[in-house]
Design a protein around this motif. Structure first.
Motif, PDB file in Angstrom:
ATOM      1  N   THR A 113      98.193  44.285  10.671  1.00 40.07           N
ATOM      2  CA  THR A 113      99.475  43.607  10.500  1.00 40.07           C
ATOM      3  C   THR A 113      99.589  43.078   9.080  1.00 40.07           C
ATOM      4  N   SER A 114     100.814  42.834   8.660  1.00 38.93           N
ATOM      5  CA  SER A 114     101.028  42.225   7.353  1.00 38.93           C
ATOM      6  C   SER A 114     100.686  40.740   7.429  1.00 38.93           C
ATOM      7  N   SER A 115     100.490  40.130   6.276  1.00 45.21           N
ATOM      8  CA  SER A 115     100.059  38.738   6.225  1.00 45.21           C
ATOM      9  C   SER A 115     101.144  37.796   6.747  1.00 45.21           C
ATOM     10  N   ILE A 116     100.684  36.710   7.357  1.00 40.14           N
ATOM     11  CA  ILE A 116     101.558  35.630   7.814  1.00 40.14           C
ATOM     12  C   ILE A 116     101.165  34.383   7.030  1.00 40.14           C
ATOM     13  N   ASN A 117     102.137  33.726   6.407  1.00 39.73           N
ATOM     14  CA  ASN A 117     101.852  32.566   5.574  1.00 39.73           C
ATOM     15  C   ASN A 117     102.406  31.296   6.205  1.00 39.73           C
ATOM     16  N   HIS A 118     101.587  30.251   6.142  1.00 41.44           N
ATOM     17  CA  HIS A 118     101.987  28.935   6.636  1.00 41.44           C
ATOM     18  C   HIS A 118     101.737  27.909   5.537  1.00 41.44           C
ATOM     19  N   SER A 119     102.644  26.965   5.418  1.00 42.99           N
ATOM     20  CA  SER A 119     102.436  25.818   4.541  1.00 42.99           C
ATOM     21  C   SER A 119     102.586  24.560   5.386  1.00 42.99           C
ATOM     22  N   TYR A 120     101.675  23.604   5.173  1.00 46.29           N
ATOM     23  CA  TYR A 120     101.676  22.393   5.992  1.00 46.29           C
ATOM     24  C   TYR A 120     101.953  21.179   5.106  1.00 46.29           C
ATOM     25  N   HIS A 121     102.999  20.426   5.451  1.00 46.28           N
ATOM     26  CA  HIS A 121     103.304  19.185   4.766  1.00 46.28           C
ATOM     27  C   HIS A 121     102.332  18.104   5.245  1.00 46.28           C
ATOM     28  N   PHE A 122     102.273  17.060   4.474  1.00 49.22           N
ATOM     29  CA  PHE A 122     101.312  16.006   4.815  1.00 49.22           C
ATOM     30  C   PHE A 122     101.573  15.448   6.212  1.00 49.22           C
ATOM     31  N   GLU A 123     102.856  15.407   6.606  1.00 49.49           N
ATOM     32  CA  GLU A 123     103.186  14.859   7.922  1.00 49.49           C
ATOM     33  C   GLU A 123     102.642  15.726   9.063  1.00 49.49           C
ATOM     34  N   GLN A 124     102.375  17.009   8.768  1.00 49.07           N
ATOM     35  CA  GLN A 124     101.850  17.918   9.800  1.00 49.07           C
ATOM     36  C   GLN A 124     100.332  17.872   9.896  1.00 49.07           C
ATOM     37  N   LEU A 125      99.722  17.165   8.971  1.00 46.15           N
ATOM     38  CA  LEU A 125      98.259  17.072   8.951  1.00 46.15           C
ATOM     39  C   LEU A 125      97.795  15.838   9.711  1.00 46.15           C
ATOM     40  N   ASN A 126      96.616  15.939  10.271  1.00 47.71           N
ATOM     41  CA  ASN A 126      96.068  14.843  11.068  1.00 47.71           C
ATOM     42  C   ASN A 126      94.692  14.475  10.534  1.00 47.71           C
ATOM     43  N   PHE A 127      94.550  13.237  10.094  1.00 46.82           N
ATOM     44  CA  PHE A 127      93.243  12.781   9.620  1.00 46.82           C
ATOM     45  C   PHE A 127      92.332  12.542  10.819  1.00 46.82           C
ATOM     46  N   LYS A 128      91.097  13.101  10.777  1.00 42.88           N
ATOM     47  CA  LYS A 128      90.175  13.012  11.903  1.00 42.88           C
ATOM     48  C   LYS A 128      89.084  11.961  11.679  1.00 42.88           C
ATOM     49  N   LYS A 129      88.396  12.073  10.537  1.00 42.66           N
ATOM     50  CA  LYS A 129      87.295  11.140  10.263  1.00 42.66           C
ATOM     51  C   LYS A 129      86.829  11.356   8.834  1.00 42.66           C
ATOM     52  N   ASP A 130      86.012  10.415   8.373  1.00 44.41           N
ATOM     53  CA  ASP A 130      85.367  10.638   7.086  1.00 44.41           C
ATOM     54  C   ASP A 130      83.864  10.499   7.253  1.00 44.41           C
ATOM     55  N   HIS A 131      83.145  10.946   6.209  1.00 38.78           N
ATOM     56  CA  HIS A 131      81.686  10.987   6.309  1.00 38.78           C
ATOM     57  C   HIS A 131      81.094  10.775   4.926  1.00 38.78           C
ATOM     58  N   GLN A 132      80.131   9.876   4.825  1.00 40.38           N
ATOM     59  CA  GLN A 132      79.465   9.598   3.558  1.00 40.38           C
ATOM     60  C   GLN A 132      78.214  10.456   3.446  1.00 40.38           C
ATOM     61  N   LEU A 133      78.082  11.126   2.300  1.00 43.12           N
ATOM     62  CA  LEU A 133      76.905  11.967   2.089  1.00 43.12           C
ATOM     63  C   LEU A 133      76.593  12.001   0.600  1.00 43.12           C
ATOM     64  N   ASP A 134      75.431  11.449   0.214  1.00 46.73           N
ATOM     65  CA  ASP A 134      74.997  11.425  -1.184  1.00 46.73           C
ATOM     66  C   ASP A 134      76.051  10.822  -2.108  1.00 46.73           C
ATOM     67  N   GLY A 135      76.661   9.736  -1.667  1.00 51.38           N
ATOM     68  CA  GLY A 135      77.623   9.046  -2.503  1.00 51.38           C
ATOM     69  C   GLY A 135      79.001   9.674  -2.536  1.00 51.38           C
ATOM     70  N   ILE A 136      79.197  10.718  -1.768  1.00 46.62           N
ATOM     71  CA  ILE A 136      80.494  11.393  -1.717  1.00 46.62           C
ATOM     72  C   ILE A 136      81.113  11.164  -0.338  1.00 46.62           C
ATOM     73  N   THR A 137      82.398  10.869  -0.350  1.00 41.53           N
ATOM     74  CA  THR A 137      83.126  10.734   0.910  1.00 41.53           C
ATOM     75  C   THR A 137      83.805  12.062   1.240  1.00 41.53           C
ATOM     76  N   TYR A 138      83.468  12.607   2.397  1.00 43.66           N
ATOM     77  CA  TYR A 138      84.117  13.829   2.884  1.00 43.66           C
ATOM     78  C   TYR A 138      85.126  13.432   3.954  1.00 43.66           C
ATOM     79  N   GLN A 139      86.307  13.979   3.852  1.00 43.16           N
ATOM     80  CA  GLN A 139      87.338  13.699   4.840  1.00 43.16           C
ATOM     81  C   GLN A 139      87.643  14.957   5.656  1.00 43.16           C
ATOM     82  N   CYS A 140      87.670  14.787   6.953  1.00 39.33           N
ATOM     83  CA  CYS A 140      87.969  15.891   7.874  1.00 39.33           C
ATOM     84  C   CYS A 140      89.413  15.751   8.344  1.00 39.33           C
ATOM     85  N   TRP A 141      90.178  16.806   8.163  1.00 36.58           N
ATOM     86  CA  TRP A 141      91.580  16.853   8.539  1.00 36.58           C
ATOM     87  C   TRP A 141      91.821  18.040   9.482  1.00 36.58           C
TER      88      TRP A 141
END
Length: 756
Positions: A113-141
């Motif tokens: 099939t041909s490609s299907i493209n999606h764009s997500y605005h910030f309102e469509q995103l859901n923040f799940k959690k964050d995680h500290q690792l070696d001084g870096i904060t990782y955010q899961c969305w």
């Protein structure tokens, strides 16, 4: 908690991260705790640095968070995830990240099939959690998982951008059907019957000392025409070295992707008929004498047959080159078909054929160089410059082995087409071996997919009190997953070709395997888990695409959740008459067999029905010194008498044997006509949708194809069928067995429609 206990806890946590179980329950219900040194050795074999378990655990954590999305995601179409997760490094809070205008784009590419493209605005995103690792904060969305995608393989190319940061990754998303394929004939109340053979054992007046695809077609004509079966079961047809006695087991192949050329019906090949050189060689008196000798041999002479067939096939191939391939021949329809095959097979066939040509080359220099690790170091790496130069300089030898596989595939397809043209809804039923020879083609081409220094086996049980070591390396689950299961997909796909059913040997491998450190006793091993949910779902997808029923061989130590998972996916269980027992240990009544199952009397590793009844297997094992004492041999004989009495009483109670016949003392000496009919009727009367009887059990042959634990001591994998193909059509003993079988499949509603 003291320091030693803390280190032990970290080691067990590390082991759990890689699927290594810290303990297991054996067949007697005992819990076996794995010592720390064994856990360390198993992890070390996987390539894990166990010198500092805490650092190794941190590495696992880094591997999880230092990726935008997982490399592969496998889901069932009836249980698609609600959201697609991704993670990005950021030292900002979720609110601050919104100010940076988080931008997410997804490009979905399907197979056709041909490609299907999606764009997500910030309102469509859901923040799940964050995680500290070696001084870096990782955010899961997450964002909503795309809907309305049919089953298949998709590439999800994810791009996440914010400020001056841009992250991109492609995830293979596999959307699978809810269940594996079920042929229409087996849907609702449908049931069918089949017969199983070892192809190498077929005898005829025309083969070259081993059953071939021409014999298979003749057997199909007889089996469907006379027995009215829907299924013809085969031994694994995998490529093996054909070296006796060490390399003839179909369950210890060189490659599970390609098949043994020894099964080619050379006389039926178009290029043989047009090859004067090949025909002259075959018609020579010396060749004809050899062919007669090989046909008359009681056992299959693998090496001699393979050598002879290669001599002829090389002449056939030379004719093909001259008539269809080399520049002077021009382009012909035959060459176009071969080219199409090569384009479809690509690197998988390149690797196999290159290995075969290399093996020939090095064995000419050193006849004892059977394993690729005996080759010069540069040739042990398929990607080395030396191997590439070999491919260029020996292109014709490599093309020869590709040509053989092309011919094998064509002839096997003809056999399946014949079965289906005669009304079979399933036809050929193939068998996929559990592992492969560490010295063979698959381990050479894909060494990173296997764990060295470890072998696979089984813990102690009633049949092997010291456990079993099967001698091949286990798969590296992390490598398979990081490669997006592509090699696993090819394995299933290749073995479903030219067939309507596939038996997976030891399907517990998808859940866990028993690993043994090389050089240690088998009973000191441990279980290592696999990503079974992914593997089973992909298996269902490939089953559906190939229109192939899947049978999972689930004998031995089987945790309850294994059979539950298989039943949920409609993968057939494998049930043997000898082993089906109730909670009290008694033989089950026929009505208690599960419907989604294949029922049979025995397997290649167990005594045949007639052999079981006269204790041929016990006498053979005793003659080979496999009983520690004479007392144990006699105890086994006494137990066998009890087992036989139990079978008789079960048949009488279930109405498959008259009570007066059950009291006949002669019944305990041999398989009578009544007893034979009763056992076949018992199995065919079960609810199991498939019942497959081996030709040995149909014809009351006492000879067992394989005696586990032997190699040189017994002629395994070489026994030829008692009757020739010509005799199947006219021998009165055959006709007597046919009448019994046909009566029961008609009575139990298992006959194919044309013969109902």
């Amino acid at each position: 908690m003291n320091m030693i206990e803390k280190e032990k806890e970290k080691l067990e946590a590390l082991a759990a991260a890689y699927g290594v179980q810290p303990s297991y329950s054996d067949i007697w219900g005992n819990t076996n705790t794995i010592p720390p040194e064994t856990l360390e050795q198993v992890l070390g074999a996987m390539g894990v640095d166990v010198s500092n378990p805490q650092e190794a655990l941190q590495h696992v954590e880094h591997r999880s968070w230092n990726q935008l999305a997982p490399p592969v995601l496998v889901a069932s179409i009836d249980q698609l995830p609600a959201e697609f997760l991704f993670q990005v490094p950021s030292n900002s809070s979720p609110g601050a990240l919104s100010e940076k205008k988080l931008q997410v784009r997804l490009e979905i590419t399907g197979e056709n099939t041909s490609s299907i493209n999606h764009s997500y605005h910030f309102e469509q995103l859901n923040f799940k959690k964050d995680h500290q690792l070696d001084g870096i904060t990782y955010q899961c969305w997450s964002f909503p998982f795309p809907t309305a995608l049919p089953t298949g393989y998709y590439h999800f190319k994810l791009t996440v951008a914010y400020e001056n940061h841009k992250h991109q990754q492609t995830t293979l998303v596999v959307i699978c059907p809810e269940q594996a394929y079920l042929p229409p004939a087996l849907q609702r109340d449908g049931k069918r019957a089949g017969i199983a053979i070892s192809l190498y054992g077929l005898r005829s007046q025309h083969n070259w000392g081993v059953g071939d695809f021409g014999d298979l077609k003749e057997f199909i004509r007889w089996a469907i025409g006379s027995l009215h079966v829907d299924v013809i079961g085969l031994n694994p047809l995998h490529a093996i070295p054909n070296r006796q006695p060490y390399n003839i087991s179909p369950y210890y192949p060189s490659s599970r992707f390609y098949r043994n050329f020894i099964y080619l019906d050379i006389a039926a090949m178009e290029d043989f008929r047009s090859s004067p050189a090949a025909n002259e060689f075959v018609q020579a008196e010396a060749t004809q004498d050899l062919l007669a000798e090989l046909r008359d041999s009681d056992l299959v002479q693998y090496e001699r047959v393979a050598t002879l067939k290669l001599q002829v096939l090389q002449r056939v191939f030379q004719t093909f080159l001259e008539d269809h391939w080399l520049e002077k021949a021009g382009i012909t329809e035959h060459s176009r078909q071969f080219q199409t095959y090569l384009q479809r097979e690509t690197a998988l066939l390149d690797n196999f054929a290159t290995f075969c040509a290399l093996e020939d080359s090095f064995r000419q220099k050193d006849p004892d160089a059977w394993a690729w690790r005996q080759w010069p170091k540069p040739f042990q790496d398929p990607t080395s410059q030396e191997v590439q130069e070999f491919q260029q300089n020996h292109w014709q030898s490599i093309l020869f082995y590709k040509y053989l596989q092309w011919q094998v595939e064509a002839q096997l397809k003809e056999a399946q087409d014949l079965a289906q043209s005669m009304g079979a809804s399933i036809g050929l039923y193939h068998d996929l071996a559990l592992g492969s020879d560490p010295g063979g083609a698959d381990n050479w081409a894909y060494s990173e997919f296997f764990v060295p220094g470890v072998t696979v086996g089984a813990p102690p049980d009633d049949f092997a009190l010291e456990g079993q070591d099967w001698g091949f390396h286990p798969p590296h689950r992390e490598t398979y997953r990081s490669d997006r299961y592509s090699l696993f997909v090819q394995e299933i796909r290749k073995n479903c070709q030219a067939g309507g059913a596939l038996r997976i040997d030891h399907i517990m491998r998808f859940f866990r395997l028993f690993w043994i450190i090389q050089g240690q006793r088998a009973k000191n091993g441990t279980y290592v888990e696999n990503y079974y949910q992914d593997l089973l779902k992909i298996l269902a997808l490939e089953s559906d695409r190939a229109k192939a029923l899947i049978i999972g061989e689930d004998l031995g130590t089987v945790p309850p959740q294994v059979r539950d998972a298989l039943a949920y996916l409609r993968i057939f269980s494998y049930r043997l008459f000898y082993f089906e027992r109730d909670d009290q240990g008694g033989l089950k009544e026929p009505g208690s067999y599960p419907p989604y199952a294949l029922a049979a009397v025995s397997t290649h590793d167990l005594p045949t029905l007639a052999g079981f009844w006269i204790a041929e297997d016990l006498s053979l094992r005793n003659s080979l010194g496999m009983f520690p004492s004479e007392d144990q041999f006699h105890a086994a004989l006494q137990k066998r008498e009890s087992e036989k009495e139990e079978i008789v009483q079960r048949l009488v109670a279930s109405g498959f044997l008259a009570e007066e016949a059950g009291n006949d003392p002669i019944l305990h000496a041999e398989i009578s006509d009544e007893l034979h009919s009763g056992i076949i009727g018992f199995l065919l009367s079960t609810p199991a949708k498939l019942v497959v009887i081996s030709q040995e059990d149909l014809f009351r042959d006492t000879r067992q194809q394989n005696v586990p634990g032997t190699v040189t001591e017994h002629s395994n994998w070489s026994t030829k069928m008692y009757f020739t193909l010509e005799e199947l059509w006219q021998d009165p003993e055959v006709e007597k067995c046919v009448r019994v079988f046909r009566h029961w499949i008609s009575t139990t509603g298992r006959a194919m429609p044309p013969y109902s």
